[in-house]
Scaffold this active site. Sequence first.
Site, PDB file in Angstrom:
ATOM      1  CE  LYS A   5     108.526  63.643 -16.380  1.00 49.17           C
ATOM      2  NZ  LYS A   5     108.162  63.240 -14.995  1.00 49.17           N
ATOM      3  CG  PHE A  36     112.821  59.750  -5.587  1.00 49.26           C
ATOM      4  CD1 PHE A  36     112.810  60.794  -6.503  1.00 49.26           C
ATOM      5  CD2 PHE A  36     112.291  59.981  -4.326  1.00 49.26           C
ATOM      6  CE1 PHE A  36     112.284  62.035  -6.188  1.00 49.26           C
ATOM      7  CE2 PHE A  36     111.756  61.231  -3.985  1.00 49.26           C
ATOM      8  CZ  PHE A  36     111.756  62.252  -4.916  1.00 49.26           C
ATOM      9  NE  ARG A  81     101.523  70.538 -11.609  1.00 51.17           N
ATOM     10  CZ  ARG A  81     102.516  69.833 -11.062  1.00 51.17           C
ATOM     11  NH1 ARG A  81     103.579  69.487 -11.796  1.00 51.17           N
ATOM     12  NH2 ARG A  81     102.458  69.425  -9.828  1.00 51.17           N
ATOM     13  CB  THR A  97     103.350  63.160  -8.816  1.00 50.09           C
ATOM     14  OG1 THR A  97     103.199  64.571  -8.662  1.00 50.09           O
ATOM     15  CG2 THR A  97     104.788  62.825  -9.124  1.00 50.09           C
ATOM     16  NE  ARG A 132     102.680  63.580 -14.371  1.00 47.02           N
ATOM     17  CZ  ARG A 132     103.215  64.461 -13.531  1.00 47.02           C
ATOM     18  NH1 ARG A 132     102.544  64.852 -12.469  1.00 47.02           N
ATOM     19  NH2 ARG A 132     104.426  64.947 -13.742  1.00 47.02           N
ATOM     20  CG  HIS A 176     108.219  68.579 -16.102  1.00 43.50           C
ATOM     21  ND1 HIS A 176     108.289  68.672 -14.736  1.00 43.50           N
ATOM     22  CD2 HIS A 176     108.367  69.845 -16.564  1.00 43.50           C
ATOM     23  CE1 HIS A 176     108.485  69.929 -14.392  1.00 43.50           C
ATOM     24  NE2 HIS A 176     108.544  70.671 -15.487  1.00 43.50           N
TER      25      HIS A 176
HETATM   26  P1  GTP Z   1     107.090  66.703 -12.666  1.00 43.45           P
HETATM   27  O1  GTP Z   1     106.068  67.323 -13.550  1.00 43.45           O
HETATM   28  O2  GTP Z   1     107.849  65.572 -13.312  1.00 43.45           O
HETATM   29  O3  GTP Z   1     107.998  67.738 -12.019  1.00 43.45           O
HETATM   30  O4  GTP Z   1     106.244  66.022 -11.501  1.00 43.45           O
HETATM   31  P2  GTP Z   1     105.474  66.699 -10.314  1.00 43.45           P
HETATM   32  O5  GTP Z   1     105.617  68.185 -10.348  1.00 43.45           O
HETATM   33  O6  GTP Z   1     104.087  66.139 -10.305  1.00 43.45           O
HETATM   34  O7  GTP Z   1     106.267  66.131  -9.081  1.00 43.45           O
HETATM   35  P3  GTP Z   1     107.617  66.676  -8.422  1.00 43.45           P
HETATM   36  O8  GTP Z   1     108.117  67.881  -9.117  1.00 43.45           O
HETATM   37  O9  GTP Z   1     107.403  66.715  -6.960  1.00 43.45           O
HETATM   38  O10 GTP Z   1     108.605  65.460  -8.709  1.00 43.45           O
HETATM   39  C1  GTP Z   1     109.314  65.325  -9.920  1.00 43.45           C
HETATM   40  C2  GTP Z   1     109.397  63.842 -10.261  1.00 43.45           C
HETATM   41  O11 GTP Z   1     110.096  63.185  -9.209  1.00 43.45           O
HETATM   42  C3  GTP Z   1     108.052  63.161 -10.361  1.00 43.45           C
HETATM   43  O12 GTP Z   1     107.544  63.185 -11.680  1.00 43.45           O
HETATM   44  C4  GTP Z   1     108.355  61.757  -9.903  1.00 43.45           C
HETATM   45  O13 GTP Z   1     108.839  60.992 -11.016  1.00 43.45           O
HETATM   46  C5  GTP Z   1     109.514  61.923  -8.924  1.00 43.45           C
HETATM   47  N1  GTP Z   1     109.057  61.945  -7.529  1.00 43.45           N
HETATM   48  C6  GTP Z   1     108.562  62.995  -6.826  1.00 43.45           C
HETATM   49  N2  GTP Z   1     108.275  62.667  -5.569  1.00 43.45           N
HETATM   50  C7  GTP Z   1     108.596  61.361  -5.443  1.00 43.45           C
HETATM   51  C8  GTP Z   1     108.535  60.437  -4.356  1.00 43.45           C
HETATM   52  O14 GTP Z   1     108.140  60.739  -3.240  1.00 43.45           O
HETATM   53  N3  GTP Z   1     108.971  59.165  -4.608  1.00 43.45           N
HETATM   54  C9  GTP Z   1     109.432  58.806  -5.823  1.00 43.45           C
HETATM   55  N4  GTP Z   1     109.814  57.552  -5.978  1.00 43.45           N
HETATM   56  N5  GTP Z   1     109.498  59.633  -6.877  1.00 43.45           N
HETATM   57  C10 GTP Z   1     109.083  60.905  -6.706  1.00 43.45           C
HETATM   58 MG    MG Z   2     107.453  69.215 -10.534  1.00 43.33          MG
END
Ligand code: GTP
Ligand code: MG
Length: 246
Positions: free
Chosen positions: A14, A64, A102, A108, A122, A147
């Site tokens: 990213k 968000f 992962r 996250t 992370r 990601h």
């Molecule tokens: P990615 O690998 O980026 O997809 O992250 P992830 O799979 O660990 O999380 P998810 O797919 O649920 O969310 C995608 C992105 O959205 C995350 O990387 C965060 O930046 C953002 N995000 C997810 N959940 C939240 C939340 O509850 N609050 C906020 N502020 N951001 C969130």
């Molecule tokens: Mg995700």
Amino acid sequence: MDPREFEQTLVLIKPDALKNSLTGYVLSQLSEFHTGLRFAGAKIVHVSRMLAEEHYAEHRGKVFFQSLLDYIMGCSHYPDEPWKRRVIALVYQGHHAIQKIRAISGPTNPHEARVKKPGCIRALGTVVPIKDAAGTVLDERMDNLIHASATVADAEREIKLWFKPSDIPPLMRAYPTEISQEHYYFKENKLLLQHEPESVCLLAPGNVAWASDLAVLRAIASGKTPSATLQSVVAKYLINEDVRYY
Ligand code: GTP
Ligand code: MG
């Protein structure tokens, strides 16, 4: 050959990782020596709004969402330098590719990552408050550097969203492909079957495409309900195309 050897996952390095020169670190953590996984695809992408919205479609409507789009499009980290806005999109292939990446990425939320899994990628991220015009904190943005696809189904959707079959070596393609028999063009958010001025050619007869994408295009062209949005097919064809698509 063990079919599990062919499991694929999408990784995005990213904009915060690029800005902080963590690219080499991330690539090293994910290297074949450490993970046993191989590159199947790689590209530098200037992320359009269409691509960002499709990638994070599951978060549409959340508080968000807009900040998430601004983040992945590079607007948050390069507000005054649009030419620096980019991510590195990668496909990794190999045994347990999804779960392995992962695990190395970690939770996250970077704060949680530092506590629960020190040393994960992370753990080097940050959490930034999202404020309204008056300065009131509405939510937070998780700048988590990377990601990685979460499930087999997510990986398929995401790899097909970011990569054309021709971006991936033929013997490494994990999903069915088909040769287009028609021309498909895109203009002003609509699919066209014939060229019009200012339209962009998505596919021509003889081009290789994901079979599922051709099914969506054919459904739309014949007025049927497609199984996915037109934008989810078109976005990758506009990657790094003319600036008017951004
Ligand atoms: P990615 O690998 O980026 O997809 O992250 P992830 O799979 O660990 O999380 P998810 O797919 O649920 O969310 C995608 C992105 O959205 C995350 O990387 C965060 O930046 C953002 N995000 C997810 N959940 C939240 C939340 O509850 N609050 C906020 N502020 N951001 C969130
Ligand atoms: Mg995700």
